[in-house]
Design a protein around this motif. Structure first.
Motif, PDB file in Angstrom:
ATOM      1  N   ASP A  84       0.495  10.623-111.151  1.00  0.00           N
ATOM      2  CA  ASP A  84       0.013   9.341-110.682  1.00  0.00           C
ATOM      3  C   ASP A  84      -0.536   8.582-111.884  1.00  0.00           C
ATOM      4  O   ASP A  84      -1.459   9.061-112.542  1.00  0.00           O
ATOM      5  CB  ASP A  84      -1.080   9.558-109.632  1.00  0.00           C
ATOM      6  N   PRO A  85       0.051   7.417-112.218  1.00  0.00           N
ATOM      7  CA  PRO A  85      -0.380   6.705-113.421  1.00  0.00           C
ATOM      8  C   PRO A  85      -1.809   6.182-113.346  1.00  0.00           C
ATOM      9  O   PRO A  85      -2.457   6.037-114.350  1.00  0.00           O
ATOM     10  CB  PRO A  85       0.615   5.560-113.534  1.00  0.00           C
ATOM     11  N   ALA A  86      -2.273   5.874-112.171  1.00  0.00           N
ATOM     12  CA  ALA A  86      -3.621   5.337-112.037  1.00  0.00           C
ATOM     13  C   ALA A  86      -4.218   5.825-110.723  1.00  0.00           C
ATOM     14  O   ALA A  86      -3.836   5.374-109.663  1.00  0.00           O
ATOM     15  CB  ALA A  86      -3.589   3.820-112.067  1.00  0.00           C
ATOM     16  N   PRO A  87      -5.147   6.776-110.774  1.00  0.00           N
ATOM     17  CA  PRO A  87      -5.729   7.280-109.531  1.00  0.00           C
ATOM     18  C   PRO A  87      -6.509   6.174-108.816  1.00  0.00           C
ATOM     19  O   PRO A  87      -7.044   5.268-109.439  1.00  0.00           O
ATOM     20  CB  PRO A  87      -6.642   8.410-109.981  1.00  0.00           C
ATOM     21  N   PHE A  88      -6.561   6.279-107.516  1.00  0.00           N
ATOM     22  CA  PHE A  88      -7.253   5.284-106.692  1.00  0.00           C
ATOM     23  C   PHE A  88      -8.221   6.014-105.792  1.00  0.00           C
ATOM     24  O   PHE A  88      -7.869   6.996-105.162  1.00  0.00           O
ATOM     25  CB  PHE A  88      -6.237   4.497-105.848  1.00  0.00           C
ATOM     26  N   SER A  89      -9.436   5.517-105.731  1.00  0.00           N
ATOM     27  CA  SER A  89     -10.453   6.131-104.890  1.00  0.00           C
ATOM     28  C   SER A  89     -10.990   5.108-103.908  1.00  0.00           C
ATOM     29  O   SER A  89     -11.230   3.954-104.253  1.00  0.00           O
ATOM     30  CB  SER A  89     -11.607   6.659-105.746  1.00  0.00           C
ATOM     31  N   CYS A  90     -11.195   5.548-102.676  1.00  0.00           N
ATOM     32  CA  CYS A  90     -11.783   4.682-101.649  1.00  0.00           C
ATOM     33  C   CYS A  90     -13.290   4.848-101.557  1.00  0.00           C
ATOM     34  O   CYS A  90     -13.938   4.192-100.737  1.00  0.00           O
ATOM     35  CB  CYS A  90     -11.134   4.975-100.290  1.00  0.00           C
ATOM     36  N   GLU A  91     -13.836   5.704-102.380  1.00  0.00           N
ATOM     37  CA  GLU A  91     -15.275   5.940-102.348  1.00  0.00           C
ATOM     38  C   GLU A  91     -16.024   4.645-102.651  1.00  0.00           C
ATOM     39  O   GLU A  91     -15.762   3.980-103.654  1.00  0.00           O
ATOM     40  CB  GLU A  91     -15.650   7.007-103.385  1.00  0.00           C
ATOM     41  N   GLY A  92     -16.913   4.272-101.760  1.00  0.00           N
ATOM     42  CA  GLY A  92     -17.713   3.072-101.937  1.00  0.00           C
ATOM     43  C   GLY A  92     -17.006   1.781-101.543  1.00  0.00           C
ATOM     44  O   GLY A  92     -17.567   0.711-101.678  1.00  0.00           O
ATOM     45  N   ARG A  93     -15.773   1.867-101.062  1.00  0.00           N
ATOM     46  CA  ARG A  93     -15.032   0.678-100.640  1.00  0.00           C
ATOM     47  C   ARG A  93     -15.043   0.589 -99.120  1.00  0.00           C
ATOM     48  O   ARG A  93     -15.012   1.601 -98.440  1.00  0.00           O
ATOM     49  CB  ARG A  93     -13.576   0.747-101.104  1.00  0.00           C
ATOM     50  N   THR A  94     -15.052  -0.622 -98.614  1.00  0.00           N
ATOM     51  CA  THR A  94     -14.942  -0.785 -97.162  1.00  0.00           C
ATOM     52  C   THR A  94     -13.513  -0.488 -96.745  1.00  0.00           C
ATOM     53  O   THR A  94     -12.580  -0.584 -97.548  1.00  0.00           O
ATOM     54  CB  THR A  94     -15.326  -2.214 -96.727  1.00  0.00           C
ATOM     55  N   ASP A  95     -13.329  -0.107 -95.509  1.00  0.00           N
ATOM     56  CA  ASP A  95     -11.991   0.179 -95.013  1.00  0.00           C
ATOM     57  C   ASP A  95     -11.141  -1.086 -95.073  1.00  0.00           C
ATOM     58  O   ASP A  95     -11.624  -2.189 -94.821  1.00  0.00           O
ATOM     59  CB  ASP A  95     -12.051   0.682 -93.569  1.00  0.00           C
ATOM     60  N   GLY A  96      -9.887  -0.911 -95.437  1.00  0.00           N
ATOM     61  CA  GLY A  96      -8.981  -2.045 -95.539  1.00  0.00           C
ATOM     62  C   GLY A  96      -7.927  -1.802 -96.595  1.00  0.00           C
ATOM     63  O   GLY A  96      -7.752  -0.679 -97.079  1.00  0.00           O
ATOM     64  N   ASN A  97      -7.254  -2.867 -96.971  1.00  0.00           N
ATOM     65  CA  ASN A  97      -6.171  -2.783 -97.947  1.00  0.00           C
ATOM     66  C   ASN A  97      -6.612  -3.332 -99.293  1.00  0.00           C
ATOM     67  O   ASN A  97      -7.367  -4.309 -99.360  1.00  0.00           O
ATOM     68  CB  ASN A  97      -4.958  -3.565 -97.437  1.00  0.00           C
ATOM     69  N   TYR A  98      -6.082  -2.715-100.356  1.00  0.00           N
ATOM     70  CA  TYR A  98      -6.413  -3.089-101.724  1.00  0.00           C
ATOM     71  C   TYR A  98      -5.145  -3.083-102.559  1.00  0.00           C
ATOM     72  O   TYR A  98      -4.207  -2.334-102.265  1.00  0.00           O
ATOM     73  CB  TYR A  98      -7.422  -2.088-102.323  1.00  0.00           C
ATOM     74  N   PRO A  99      -5.104  -3.879-103.635  1.00  0.00           N
ATOM     75  CA  PRO A  99      -3.923  -3.853-104.496  1.00  0.00           C
ATOM     76  C   PRO A  99      -3.714  -2.463-105.096  1.00  0.00           C
ATOM     77  O   PRO A  99      -4.672  -1.751-105.404  1.00  0.00           O
ATOM     78  CB  PRO A  99      -4.256  -4.858-105.598  1.00  0.00           C
ATOM     79  N   HIS A 100      -2.474  -2.087-105.253  1.00  0.00           N
ATOM     80  CA  HIS A 100      -2.136  -0.828-105.907  1.00  0.00           C
ATOM     81  C   HIS A 100      -2.502  -0.964-107.381  1.00  0.00           C
ATOM     82  O   HIS A 100      -2.315  -2.025-107.977  1.00  0.00           O
ATOM     83  CB  HIS A 100      -0.630  -0.560-105.747  1.00  0.00           C
ATOM     84  N   PRO A 101      -3.030   0.071-108.007  1.00  0.00           N
ATOM     85  CA  PRO A 101      -3.470  -0.056-109.397  1.00  0.00           C
ATOM     86  C   PRO A 101      -2.349  -0.306-110.402  1.00  0.00           C
ATOM     87  O   PRO A 101      -2.608  -0.809-111.496  1.00  0.00           O
ATOM     88  CB  PRO A 101      -4.175   1.270-109.692  1.00  0.00           C
ATOM     89  N   SER A 102      -1.100   0.029-110.070  1.00  0.00           N
ATOM     90  CA  SER A 102      -0.045  -0.130-111.075  1.00  0.00           C
ATOM     91  C   SER A 102       1.264  -0.709-110.560  1.00  0.00           C
ATOM     92  O   SER A 102       2.180  -0.902-111.339  1.00  0.00           O
ATOM     93  CB  SER A 102       0.235   1.230-111.731  1.00  0.00           C
TER      94      SER A 102
END
Length: 102
Positions: A32-50
């Motif tokens: 995985d080129p850029a790990p993504f963590s949901c820790e501390g984020r509200t539920d929902g959608n976020y841009p992919h890191p790469s």
């Protein structure tokens, strides 16, 4: 039936063994080129890191799920646009004056 399945399984093992002893190169491990963590984020959608054609969904502020933007039925590429929280084509984003993250 069991003899046939056993024979097929053994044939498959023999083929794999032959390939590994014949010097066949194993594919490189995909990382995985850029790990993504949901820790501390509200539920929902976020841009992919790469990858702008994907997005990340956070559930229970803990679980991250990679989602894909699918092409249109005409084959046009779609991109995740956070301000619309949707996958749009470049033309659709342009019509709405929304930036595409690429």
């Amino acid at each position: 039936m069991n003899k046939i399945l056993t024979s097929l399984a053994l044939s498959g093992i023999a083929v794999l063994a032959a390939a590994s002893t014949a010097g066949a190169q194993q594919p490189a491990a995909v990382q995985d080129p850029a790990p993504f963590s949901c820790e501390g984020r509200t539920d929902g959608n976020y841009p992919h890191p790469s990858n702008p054609t994907k997005f990340m969904s956070c559930v229970a502020q803990e679980y991250a799920y990679e989602q894909s933007c699918f092409p249109t039925y005409q084959g046009e590429t779609t991109y995740y646009v956070p301000s619309a929280d949707a996958c749009l084509t470049a033309a659709e984003a342009g019509e709405r004056s929304l930036p595409i993250p690429f």
